[in-house]
Design a protein around this motif. Structure first.
Motif, mmCIF file in Angstrom:
data_model
loop_
_atom_site.group_PDB
_atom_site.id
_atom_site.type_symbol
_atom_site.label_atom_id
_atom_site.label_comp_id
_atom_site.label_asym_id
_atom_site.label_seq_id
_atom_site.Cartn_x
_atom_site.Cartn_y
_atom_site.Cartn_z
ATOM 1 N N ARG A 360 0.824 -1.205 0.000
ATOM 2 C CA ARG A 360 0.000 0.000 0.000
ATOM 3 C C ARG A 360 0.859 1.257 0.000
ATOM 4 N N ASN A 433 -11.178 0.311 -11.845
ATOM 5 C CA ASN A 433 -12.341 0.721 -11.056
ATOM 6 C C ASN A 433 -13.617 0.079 -11.576
ATOM 7 N N ARG A 436 -13.806 -3.578 -10.719
ATOM 8 C CA ARG A 436 -13.968 -3.799 -9.279
ATOM 9 C C ARG A 436 -15.438 -3.802 -8.886
ATOM 10 N N TYR A 437 -16.266 -2.991 -9.559
ATOM 11 C CA TYR A 437 -17.668 -2.875 -9.177
ATOM 12 C C TYR A 437 -18.609 -3.540 -10.178
ATOM 13 N N THR A 483 -11.677 8.148 -1.180
ATOM 14 C CA THR A 483 -11.864 6.759 -1.575
ATOM 15 C C THR A 483 -12.908 6.123 -0.685
ATOM 16 N N THR A 484 -13.593 5.115 -1.239
ATOM 17 C CA THR A 484 -14.585 4.358 -0.468
ATOM 18 C C THR A 484 -14.044 2.986 -0.070
ATOM 19 N N ARG A 485 -12.768 2.709 -0.434
ATOM 20 C CA ARG A 485 -12.161 1.422 -0.083
ATOM 21 C C ARG A 485 -11.098 1.647 0.994
ATOM 22 N N SER A 486 -11.040 0.736 1.906
ATOM 23 C CA SER A 486 -10.073 0.855 2.997
ATOM 24 C C SER A 486 -8.638 0.722 2.494
ATOM 25 N N SER A 487 -8.453 -0.039 1.402
ATOM 26 C CA SER A 487 -7.102 -0.256 0.891
ATOM 27 C C SER A 487 -6.727 0.726 -0.222
ATOM 28 N N GLY A 488 -7.641 1.628 -0.593
ATOM 29 C CA GLY A 488 -7.362 2.566 -1.675
ATOM 30 C C GLY A 488 -6.612 3.797 -1.194
#
Length: 536
Positions: A360, A433, A436-437, A483-488
């Motif tokens: 990360r 992206n 991913r969705y 970001t809406t992702r914890s890892s982004g």
């Protein structure tokens, strides 16, 4: 364009010669009238009653002198004062002789001398007019003296002749004052004209180069004037737009609703084809009936705000990237050593945590470095069909399943001018992206190409079949670190848009269809090589 003093002097001289030409035509008409009346009339007239033959010959000579003067000033435009004085003296002599032939000052011919003096004062701008009045007065007095001495004239007629001479001098003085006033007004108008021309030139340059668009519109909605920035912001490609409808139907409708309100108002609208948001400010019509419309690029204002906000962030991230890389290598090395320890659940969990965080950090540093390279653009001509074929081949080697979920609908022969590395990074980010969705079905992510010859725009659309982007998040998707992702990291879309703008393109988020719908609007590009081959 401002005129030089020599050019202004030339214009003044041309105006003086033109006035002298008008005066000569008047002289020719008067002489021709007198000559024609005496030649064609068979009845006795008041004019020429004393010496008809002298009147006829004098008027004929007057016609010839008028023609000679008119031709001379047309062919030989030199010595203006000399030509004017010669013509005026010829007028005075001929009219005095015609006055004598008509019976003296009581015949009314002296009024013609007043017209000559006033005309000479206006044409010559007041110069020598008193000299002309003195010469006319002397000739009138000499004519009256001859009449009294040799023709048994009444000595009391000197009183009428004296009044006529006073009238000549009075007319000459009044004409001189009028000529001086005319000269002063002409000089004032000339200076005001120069100032106005300079002001118009400055205003035109300022309006042409200003960052906001300006439209001057009449009450009917016809565009009287616009600057190039307004055409660019509103996406107008017509050579001669005449109405607001040619720029934007929505803008024309807003103008019709607001033009009668009499107050200043504004609204943010979206321009068709380009998708650009602009703030339109309407100023009510003035006394002339013309209204002003200012068009402001909302994206530019937002970009300026972002630049101010990110100026300090740029310095911080530069130091951050340098400081993170050193411990990052140590973390990765420690994780590798830890992996060599005897296996255990605790060791495996710690190793995974270290490796994930190291990856990360590495992504964060890479994206920060990429952000700093947005100004290093090396554009080249890219054929989009071939570009996507190579991209899918590379992606198939890494993840064959994800490549099958992408449907490319880009026809061959579509060229753009772009930095290849930047375009690869943008497409990779948008497709990552979307995948991913999106669902796991084949063709879940669509990529298609759209061309608009009328607007001279090329656009690339990327849309997935996911649930789309929530309305509360649409305004923030391009913000850095959102970001809406914890890892982004929250920098992917921001960097993609920055790279697009660095290459003259724009990245937009359109309405969900049904998933997230992104559009890249490329700068107009002409494939000169292909056109040359076709012409050959």
């Amino acid at each position: 364009m401002a005129r030089t003093p020599s050019a202004i002097q030339d214009l003044n001289n041309q105006a003086r010669w033109r006035l002298l030409s008008y005066f000569s035509w008047y002289r020719l008409i008067v002489a021709g009238f007198f000559f024609g009346v005496m030649l064609l009339s068979s009845r006795p007239l008041n004019i020429g009653s004393q010496e008809p033959r002298l009147f006829l010959w004098t008027s004929g000579i007057y016609v010839i002198l008028s023609i000679v003067a008119l031709v001379g000033e047309t062919r030989w435009r030199k010595a203006f004062d000399l030509q004017l004085s010669a013509q005026v003296m010829a007028d005075i002599i001929c009219l005095t002789l015609m006055l004598y032939a008509s019976g003296g000052a009581k015949s009314g011919m002296a009024m013609m001398l007043i017209v000559v003096l006033v005309g000479a004062a206006l044409v010559g701008q007041g110069r020598l007019v008193l000299f002309y009045a003195a010469a006319a007065s002397l000739l009138l007095l000499a004519e009256q003296a001859w009449r009294v001495a040799f023709l048994q004239g009444d000595a009391g007629d000197f009183f009428y002749t004296g009044l006529t001479c006073i009238g000549l001098f009075g007319s000459a003085i009044a004409a001189r004052l009028l000529a001086n006033r005319m000269i002063a007004n002409e000089e004032l108008a000339r200076r005001r004209g120069i100032e106005l021309a300079d002001q118009l030139r400055i205003n035109e340059r300022v309006i042409r180069d200003m960052q906001d668009g300006v439209l001057v519109v009449d009450v009917e909605g016809s565009v009287r004037q616009c600057n190039p920035r307004a055409r660019a912001l509103l996406g107008c490609t017509l050579a001669h737009p005449r109405s607001l409808e040619d720029f934007s139907p929505l803008l024309a409708e807003e103008f019709r609703l607001r033009k009668t309100r009499g107050i200043e108002s504004e609204r943010v609208i979206q321009v068709p084809w380009t998708g650009r948001d602009v703030r339109v400010r309407f100023l009510p019509p003035g006394e002339g009936g013309n209204a002003l419309i200012f068009v402001e690029d909302v994206g530019r204002l937002q970009q300026e705000a972002r630049q101010v906000k990110l100026a300090a962030l740029g310095r911080l991230t530069a130091n951050l990237a340098h400081e993170i890389r050193n411990p990052l290598s140590a973390i990765s090395h420690a994780a590798e050593l830890l992996a060599d320890e005897p296996p255990g659940k605790g060791v495996e969990r710690l190793t995974r945590i270290i490796i994930d965080n190291a990856q990360r950090l590495n992504r964060l540093v890479s994206e920060v470095v990429e952000l700093g390279r947005r100004d290093r653009v090396n554009p080249e001509t890219i054929e989009l069909g071939e570009f996507f074929r190579h991209y899918l081949d590379e992606r198939s080697l890494q993840d064959a399943g994800s490549a099958e979920r992408i449907a490319i609908e880009v026809p061959a022969g579509r060229f753009v001018r772009f930095d290849r590395g930047h375009l690869h990074r943008i497409i990779a980010n948008l497709l990552d992206n979307a995948l991913r969705y999106a669902s796991q079905s084949r063709g879940a992510v669509r990529v298609w190409f759209e061309e608009s010859p009328a607007q001279d725009r090329l656009s690339l659309h990327i849309v997935d079949d996911g649930k789309g982007i929530d309305e509360t998040e649409r305004d923030r998707v391009f913000e850095p670190f959102f970001t809406t992702r914890s890892s982004g990291t929250g920098l992917g879309l921001y960097i993609a848009r920055e790279l697009c703008e660095a290459n003259g393109a724009r990245l937009f988020l359109l309405e969900n269809a049904p998933g997230a719908h992104f559009c890249i609007s490329f700068a107009p590009f002409r494939n000169e090589t292909a056109e040359t081959s076709v012409q050959a």
